[in-house]
Design an enzyme around this catalytic site. Structure first.
Site: not given
Ligand code: PGA
Length: 248
Positions: A10, A96, A98, A166, A172, A210
């Site tokens: 990220k 993704h 995000e 995901e 996160g 996570s």
């Molecule tokens: P994370 O993120 O392992 O921090 O939960 C996973 C991702 O966004 O690919």
């Protein structure tokens, strides 16, 4: 299927810290006798070149976190898939959550980005997954179906495409779905993919959200889970390595 453990750094890491992390991982991977899994890191675009050099000869792959759908042109601030390939990238993450959440990216655009990745010779890691509200409403499977239909191009093959499931609420947060829930969604994704492309049985399906050293073995043992997309834990060589060792 040969698992893929992918790290999504990220918007983290300076050049100094990122190359140190890469060198550490590269040494461990290069020295490992049993390497029946692929390892990939996706640093921010600013240090892909330096990280790639730090990993040279190690066998660890380097990828981008996003790309533009166009090959080139007047798109200030953007990075084209071909530019990633030019730096030695083999993979690029597209869609993704995000990007979907903070940049308003919709399925159609994500499919265009995947096509741009193919054109540049990159493997597209297409991310899908439901929000917490969608899961609570019982829509998790339907959301994945819709995202597959909208964002997986009809030119997808097992060689050029990886799907990452995901659940947005697991990213996160330290929360993960039960292994039963992961198994249900991954089986569903496999079945949906087979409606859209040939060879769906050979497409690697990653779980992300996570993933930590403490839960990786359990999650990677779930049927139809062919690897992991790791965010936070990929910023620590020890944690990312411990996750990768679940494949050995
Ligand atoms: P994370 O993120 O392992 O921090 O939960 C996973 C991702 O966004 O690919």
């Amino acid at each position: 299927m040969r698992p893929l453990i992918a790290g999504n750094w990220k918007m983290n890491m300076t050049k100094t810290a990122g190359t140190a992390l890469a060198r550490d991982l590269g040494l461990r991977y290069a020295e490992q006798a049993e390497r029946d899994y692929d390892l990939l890191v996706c640093p921010p675009a600013t240090i892909i070149d330096a990280v790639g050099q730090a990993l040279a000869g190690s066998g660890v792959f380097v990828g981008g976190q996003d790309c533009h759908a166009a090959q080139d042109g007047a798109y200030t601030g953007e990075v084209a898939a071909g530019m990633l390939a030019d730096l030695g990238c083999t993979h690029v993450i597209v869609g993704h959550s995000e990007r979907r959440q903070y940049h308003g990216e919709l399925d159609l655009l994500i499919g265009e980005k995947a096509k741009a990745a193919y054109k540049a010779g990159l493997i597209a890691i297409i991310c899908i997954g439901e929000t917490e509200a969608e899961r609570d409403a019982g829509d998790a499977l339907a959301v994945c179906s819709r995202q597959i239909a909208g964002s997986v191009p009809n030119t997808a093959t097992p060689e050029n495409t990886v799907i990452a499931y995901e659940p947005v609420w697991a990213i996160g947060t330290g929360r993960t779905p039960t292994t039963g829930d992961v198994a249900e969604v991954h089986a569903h994704i496999r079945a949906e993919l087979s409606r859209h492309m040939a060879g769906a049985d050979a497409v690697r399906l990653l779980y992300g959200g996570s993933v930590k050293p403490g839960n990786a073995s359990q999650l990677l043992a779930v049927p139809n889970v062919d690897g992991a997309l790791v965010g936070g834990a990929s910023l620590s060589a020890d944690d990312f390595w411990a996750i990768a060792q679940s494949c050995v």
